[in-house]
Design a protein around this motif. Structure first.
Motif, PDB file in Angstrom:
ATOM      1  N   GLU A  27       0.927  -1.206  -0.131  1.00 58.84           N
ATOM      2  CA  GLU A  27      -0.059   0.245   0.017  1.00 58.84           C
ATOM      3  C   GLU A  27       0.909   1.394   0.041  1.00 58.84           C
ATOM      4  OE1 GLU A  27      -3.077   2.095   3.245  1.00 58.84           O
ATOM      5  OE2 GLU A  27      -3.385   0.161   2.652  1.00 58.84           O
ATOM      6  N   ARG A  28       1.965   1.371   0.906  1.00 55.78           N
ATOM      7  CA  ARG A  28       2.804   2.452   0.738  1.00 55.78           C
ATOM      8  C   ARG A  28       3.464   2.868  -0.580  1.00 55.78           C
ATOM      9  NH1 ARG A  28       3.554   0.535   6.109  1.00 55.78           N
ATOM     10  NH2 ARG A  28       5.226  -0.590   5.654  1.00 55.78           N
ATOM     11  N   LEU A  29       4.113   1.500  -1.036  1.00 50.98           N
ATOM     12  CA  LEU A  29       4.597   1.738  -2.351  1.00 50.98           C
ATOM     13  C   LEU A  29       3.511   2.316  -3.506  1.00 50.98           C
ATOM     14  CD1 LEU A  29       6.694  -1.855  -2.615  1.00 50.98           C
ATOM     15  CD2 LEU A  29       7.658   0.540  -2.352  1.00 50.98           C
ATOM     16  N   GLU A  30       2.357   1.762  -3.419  1.00 46.49           N
ATOM     17  CA  GLU A  30       1.321   2.272  -4.272  1.00 46.49           C
ATOM     18  C   GLU A  30       0.922   3.674  -4.180  1.00 46.49           C
ATOM     19  OE1 GLU A  30      -1.828  -0.645  -4.245  1.00 46.49           O
ATOM     20  OE2 GLU A  30      -0.478  -1.952  -5.578  1.00 46.49           O
ATOM     21  N   THR A  31       1.130   4.136  -2.805  1.00 50.02           N
ATOM     22  CA  THR A  31       0.705   5.636  -2.435  1.00 50.02           C
ATOM     23  C   THR A  31       1.964   6.415  -2.977  1.00 50.02           C
ATOM     24  OG1 THR A  31      -0.699   4.742  -0.493  1.00 50.02           O
ATOM     25  CG2 THR A  31       0.136   6.749  -0.627  1.00 50.02           C
ATOM     26  N   PHE A  85       3.152   1.613 -13.818  1.00 49.78           N
ATOM     27  CA  PHE A  85       3.588   0.145 -13.779  1.00 49.78           C
ATOM     28  C   PHE A  85       3.545  -0.337 -12.329  1.00 49.78           C
ATOM     29  CE2 PHE A  85       6.261  -0.343 -17.895  1.00 49.78           C
ATOM     30  CZ  PHE A  85       5.212  -0.581 -18.508  1.00 49.78           C
ATOM     31  N   VAL A  86       3.810   0.352 -11.396  1.00 47.20           N
ATOM     32  CA  VAL A  86       3.451   0.116  -9.672  1.00 47.20           C
ATOM     33  C   VAL A  86       2.215  -0.127  -9.487  1.00 47.20           C
ATOM     34  CG1 VAL A  86       3.792   0.929  -7.291  1.00 47.20           C
ATOM     35  CG2 VAL A  86       5.685   1.295  -9.014  1.00 47.20           C
ATOM     36  N   LEU A  87       1.289   0.608 -10.274  1.00 51.75           N
ATOM     37  CA  LEU A  87      -0.055   0.672  -9.911  1.00 51.75           C
ATOM     38  C   LEU A  87      -0.826  -0.192 -10.615  1.00 51.75           C
ATOM     39  CD1 LEU A  87      -0.758   4.550  -9.581  1.00 51.75           C
ATOM     40  CD2 LEU A  87      -0.178   3.036  -7.844  1.00 51.75           C
ATOM     41  N   LEU A  88      -0.435  -0.619 -11.842  1.00 43.42           N
ATOM     42  CA  LEU A  88      -1.031  -1.496 -12.592  1.00 43.42           C
ATOM     43  C   LEU A  88      -1.466  -2.853 -11.810  1.00 43.42           C
ATOM     44  CD1 LEU A  88       0.334  -1.186 -16.197  1.00 43.42           C
ATOM     45  CD2 LEU A  88      -1.702  -0.408 -15.463  1.00 43.42           C
ATOM     46  N   PRO A  89      -2.645  -3.483 -11.828  1.00 45.61           N
ATOM     47  CA  PRO A  89      -2.839  -4.757 -11.428  1.00 45.61           C
ATOM     48  C   PRO A  89      -2.287  -5.852 -12.100  1.00 45.61           C
ATOM     49  CG  PRO A  89      -5.013  -3.776 -12.162  1.00 45.61           C
ATOM     50  CD  PRO A  89      -3.946  -2.707 -12.507  1.00 45.61           C
ATOM     51  N   LYS A 113       7.333  -4.164  -7.409  1.00 50.52           N
ATOM     52  CA  LYS A 113       6.740  -2.710  -7.084  1.00 50.52           C
ATOM     53  C   LYS A 113       7.886  -2.037  -6.679  1.00 50.52           C
ATOM     54  CE  LYS A 113       1.892  -3.907  -6.395  1.00 50.52           C
ATOM     55  NZ  LYS A 113       1.367  -2.975  -7.226  1.00 50.52           N
ATOM     56  N   ALA A 114       8.839  -2.479  -5.534  1.00 49.89           N
ATOM     57  CA  ALA A 114       9.862  -1.743  -5.074  1.00 49.89           C
ATOM     58  C   ALA A 114      10.985  -1.087  -6.198  1.00 49.89           C
ATOM     59  CB  ALA A 114      10.536  -2.488  -3.875  1.00 49.89           C
TER      60      ALA A 114
END
Length: 142
Positions: A27-31, A85-89, A113-114
């Motif tokens: 969640e923090r990565l996506e935020t 790309f981090v946010l894409l499901p 994601k990181a």
């Protein structure tokens, strides 16, 4: 070597805190990716305002402004792509009764994601540096 025995309240509190942190990583990565997207969108406006004026000021003919502007636009675009790309499901599959496989899938997702976010941050820094170069070149034009 760890001492075996019942868990103390401090140890339990630490373990629970670490588990909470682990659960919030994705969640923090996506935020963070969403924040980068918002920043880049605003900075694109600044960069284009400096580079794409209708009366074509003399500073746009300076090679340093042209090169830094091109690098900035490209770096900010790369930042947006990586952050998206981090946010894409992404579909992941695993056996629901295999905790080892579930952990491996989670670690893979978290790692991907990181890394993408780190690339986005690097591109963002390059874009910011290019924007600073453009602004300084304009201010120092003689």
């Amino acid at each position: 070597m760890p001492v075996l025995g019942p868990e103390t309240p401090d140890e339990r509190e630490l373990r629970e805190w670490l588990e909470k942190q682990k659960r919030g990583n994705i969640e923090r990565l996506e935020t963070s990716a969403q924040t980068i997207i918002q920043l880049v969108t605003g900075l694109y406006g600044v960069l284009f305002a400096v580079l794409a004026l209708s009366d074509q000021p003399a500073y746009l003919e300076q090679p340093v402004v042209q090169w830094a502007g091109t690098v900035g636009v490209g770096a900010f675009f790369a930042t947006l792509v990586m952050a998206l790309f981090v946010l894409l499901p992404r579909r992941v599959s695993y056996e629901t009764d295999n905790l080892g496989e579930m952990q491996a899938v989670y670690q893979g997702l978290l790692g991907r994601k990181a890394v993408l976010l780190q690339i986005a941050q690097g591109c963002f820094l390059i874009g910011m540096a290019a924007l600073v170069v453009v602004i300084l070149a304009i201010l120092w034009q003689g």
